[in-house]
Enzyme design. Structure first.
Site, mmCIF file in Angstrom:
data_model
loop_
_atom_site.group_PDB
_atom_site.id
_atom_site.type_symbol
_atom_site.label_atom_id
_atom_site.label_comp_id
_atom_site.label_asym_id
_atom_site.label_seq_id
_atom_site.Cartn_x
_atom_site.Cartn_y
_atom_site.Cartn_z
ATOM 1 N N HIS A 61 70.920 50.750 47.892
ATOM 2 C CA HIS A 61 70.371 51.598 48.957
ATOM 3 C C HIS A 61 68.891 51.272 49.077
ATOM 4 O O HIS A 61 68.180 51.162 48.069
ATOM 5 C CB HIS A 61 70.580 53.071 48.597
ATOM 6 C CG HIS A 61 69.698 53.973 49.386
ATOM 7 N ND1 HIS A 61 69.647 53.922 50.757
ATOM 8 C CD2 HIS A 61 68.792 54.915 48.998
ATOM 9 C CE1 HIS A 61 68.747 54.808 51.176
ATOM 10 N NE2 HIS A 61 68.215 55.419 50.143
ATOM 11 N N CYS B 3 71.242 59.792 51.091
ATOM 12 C CA CYS B 3 71.136 58.352 50.799
ATOM 13 C C CYS B 3 72.377 57.805 50.110
ATOM 14 O O CYS B 3 72.630 56.606 50.155
ATOM 15 C CB CYS B 3 69.894 58.073 49.967
ATOM 16 S SG CYS B 3 68.407 58.309 50.938
ATOM 17 N N ASN C 189 63.668 53.030 55.093
ATOM 18 C CA ASN C 189 64.832 53.688 54.501
ATOM 19 C C ASN C 189 65.646 54.335 55.619
ATOM 20 O O ASN C 189 65.196 55.297 56.236
ATOM 21 C CB ASN C 189 64.358 54.738 53.488
ATOM 22 C CG ASN C 189 65.492 55.504 52.834
ATOM 23 O OD1 ASN C 189 66.641 55.414 53.254
ATOM 24 N ND2 ASN C 189 65.172 56.271 51.808
HETATM 25 N N1 ACO Z 1 49.322 56.379 53.035
HETATM 26 C C1 ACO Z 1 48.252 56.438 52.226
HETATM 27 N N2 ACO Z 1 48.163 57.237 51.139
HETATM 28 C C2 ACO Z 1 49.231 58.010 50.863
HETATM 29 C C3 ACO Z 1 50.386 57.995 51.660
HETATM 30 C C4 ACO Z 1 50.407 57.140 52.789
HETATM 31 N N3 ACO Z 1 51.477 57.040 53.607
HETATM 32 N N4 ACO Z 1 51.288 58.857 51.138
HETATM 33 C C5 ACO Z 1 50.719 59.405 50.044
HETATM 34 N N5 ACO Z 1 49.483 58.888 49.883
HETATM 35 C C6 ACO Z 1 48.528 59.181 48.808
HETATM 36 C C7 ACO Z 1 48.774 60.528 48.161
HETATM 37 O O1 ACO Z 1 48.130 61.546 48.881
HETATM 38 C C8 ACO Z 1 48.179 60.323 46.795
HETATM 39 O O2 ACO Z 1 46.781 60.451 46.877
HETATM 40 P P1 ACO Z 1 45.960 61.127 45.653
HETATM 41 O O3 ACO Z 1 46.180 60.226 44.477
HETATM 42 O O4 ACO Z 1 44.560 61.126 46.163
HETATM 43 O O5 ACO Z 1 46.546 62.496 45.471
HETATM 44 C C9 ACO Z 1 48.487 58.851 46.487
HETATM 45 O O6 ACO Z 1 48.733 58.224 47.768
HETATM 46 C C10 ACO Z 1 49.689 58.647 45.607
HETATM 47 O O7 ACO Z 1 50.790 59.402 46.121
HETATM 48 P P2 ACO Z 1 52.182 59.439 45.398
HETATM 49 O O8 ACO Z 1 53.081 60.335 46.165
HETATM 50 O O9 ACO Z 1 51.958 59.741 43.949
HETATM 51 O O10 ACO Z 1 52.650 57.900 45.542
HETATM 52 P P3 ACO Z 1 53.832 57.156 44.877
HETATM 53 O O11 ACO Z 1 53.330 55.942 44.227
HETATM 54 O O12 ACO Z 1 54.734 58.064 44.107
HETATM 55 O O13 ACO Z 1 54.677 56.646 46.150
HETATM 56 C C11 ACO Z 1 56.731 57.141 47.265
HETATM 57 C C12 ACO Z 1 55.298 57.581 47.010
HETATM 58 C C13 ACO Z 1 56.691 55.823 48.029
HETATM 59 C C14 ACO Z 1 57.381 58.196 48.143
HETATM 60 C C15 ACO Z 1 57.523 56.945 45.946
HETATM 61 O O14 ACO Z 1 57.295 58.044 45.109
HETATM 62 C C16 ACO Z 1 59.023 56.766 46.147
HETATM 63 O O15 ACO Z 1 59.479 55.789 46.692
HETATM 64 N N6 ACO Z 1 59.845 57.696 45.642
HETATM 65 C C17 ACO Z 1 61.318 57.552 45.641
HETATM 66 C C18 ACO Z 1 61.930 57.555 46.997
HETATM 67 C C19 ACO Z 1 63.436 57.600 46.892
HETATM 68 O O16 ACO Z 1 64.051 56.935 46.082
HETATM 69 N N7 ACO Z 1 64.093 58.408 47.710
HETATM 70 C C20 ACO Z 1 65.533 58.591 47.569
HETATM 71 C C21 ACO Z 1 66.253 58.322 48.793
HETATM 72 S S1 ACO Z 1 65.720 59.248 50.200
HETATM 73 C C22 ACO Z 1 67.011 60.386 50.603
HETATM 74 O O17 ACO Z 1 67.923 60.647 49.868
HETATM 75 C C23 ACO Z 1 66.867 61.104 51.908
#
Ligand code: ACO
Length: 334
Positions: free
Chosen positions: A261, A115, A291
């Site tokens: 980003h 990223c 993304n």
């Molecule tokens: N649809 C529905 N439910 C989902 C989904 C989905 N697509 N994905 C996960 N869930 C559920 C999980 O199973 C979990 O359920 P549980 O509470 O029963 O266990 C719940 O939703 C919460 O999951 P989390 O992973 O804790 O959700 P979070 O709020 O952290 O969001 C996300 C996830 C969007 C990935 C977030 O953490 C994020 O954006 N992180 C940073 C991303 C980033 O900056 N990446 C860097 C660049 S990428 C690169 O370098 C390649």
């Protein structure tokens, strides 16, 4: 020493729009969850049978950028290509661009910083121009994510986020040291490599091993510890923007346009609040494209410029954070 400035911008995204509703037919997810957690409404995924790949999309974006720069392919001295989804394990996409654009046998370099890839690529190109080695460098960010995602419920926390696309710019010599790229700032912290990773195939864990393990082995799909990445992202984004501002004796009030980003709309909004920026001072398009990793900043920069949101004399700040961990910023006087 010279400065470098962006003289042409271009983008290309595949036609095929995949909405959150479309994804809910493939896996247990829904539009409300995806929008609430990420801000994403739809993304582009290359359709089966399409000619598009990271290199092909990169070439399409590059042709537009070169044309808009007023130069021709023969004026380009060097290619820097950022991607985490190259067409081949080797060689890199940069050399494919040299061939696809029918360019002279100029050098081509691939950058693998996920990223942060575009920020790193721009920084590399800037150094070549600053030292006088090259006059015009083509910088490309492109990603073909969709073919490498786990599109089942098992992979939903990652696969709903990523989209395909490409952006490119021409970076050219600028004699006026008060204009163009003023500074770039790069960082890494390999201790967290395993927090956001595609582990294999790697030389130590090659294809037969994966196939033999059947679906017990999912190391070829991207893994992300989402919350850990999120927490680090907001801290590092802020730090590296402050570092860039300080280097140029600027305050947060001096930012005219911030192009983050496009990892998660919530991250962009957090930084916007922290730096006291208005909606007009931050450009987001994650809603439409998801993304697109190394392509995201350059696609956003291109769209912001196309929409007339960047004017001559503006202080433009680019910042990225991602797998590695790697992060960085670029301060530009447009
Ligand atoms: N649809 C529905 N439910 C989902 C989904 C989905 N697509 N994905 C996960 N869930 C559920 C999980 O199973 C979990 O359920 P549980 O509470 O029963 O266990 C719940 O939703 C919460 O999951 P989390 O992973 O804790 O959700 P979070 O709020 O952290 O969001 C996300 C996830 C969007 C990935 C977030 O953490 C994020 O954006 N992180 C940073 C991303 C980033 O900056 N990446 C860097 C660049 S990428 C690169 O370098 C390649």
């Amino acid at each position: 020493m010279y400065n470098s400035k962006i003289t042409g911008l271009g983008k290309y995204v595949p036609e095929n729009v995949v909405t959150n509703h479309d994804l809910s037919k493939l896996m247990d997810t829904n539009d409300a969850w995806i929008q609430e957690r990420t801000g994403i409404e739809e993304r582009r995924w290359i359709k089966e049978g399409s000619e598009d790949t990271s290199a092909v999309m990169g070439a399409k974006a590059a042709r537009i950028a070169i044309e808009r720069s007023g130069l021709t392919k023969d004026d380009i001295d060097f290619i820097v290509f950022a991607t985490l989804s190259p067409d081949y394990y080797f060689p890199g996409c940069g050399v494919q661009i040299q061939d696809m654009l029918d360019m002279p046998t100029i050098g081509a370099l691939d950058v693998r910083n996920q990223c942060s890839g575009f920020v790193y690529a721009l920084s590399v190109a800037d150094q070549f121009i600053k030292t006088g080695m090259y006059k015009n460098v083509l910088v490309i960010g492109a990603e073909y994510h969709s073919n490498g995602l786990d599109k089942t419920t098992r992979g939903r926390s990652v696969s709903v986020i990523f989209g395909d696309g490409a952006g490119a710019c021409v970076l050219s010599r600028e004699e006026d040291n008060t204009k163009g790229i003023l500074s770039t700032h790069l960082h890494s912290q390999g201790k967290y490599a395993d927090k956001l990773i595609v582990e294999s195939p790697s030389i130590g864990h090659w294809v037969p091993e994966i196939l033999n393990a059947k679906d017990q082995d999912i190391s070829y799909f991207p893994y992300m510890d989402g919350q850990f990445v999120f927490k680090n992202a907001v801290v590092r984004f802020s730090e590296v923007i402050m570092e860039g501002l300080a280097k140029n004796n600027m305050q947060k009030e001096d930012i005219d346009m911030f192009i983050p980003h496009q990892a998660n709309l919530r991250i962009s909004q957090f930084i916007q609040r922290k730096f006291g920026l208005t909606d007009d001072q931050v450009f987001n398009n994650i809603q439409k494209y998801g993304n697109t990793t190394a392509a995201s900043i350059i696609i956003a920069l291109t769209e912001a410029w196309e929409e007339g949101k960047i004017k001559a004399g503006d202080n433009v700040v680019l910042a990225a954070f991602g797998s590695g961990f790697t992060w960085g910023s670029v301060i530009i006087k447009w």
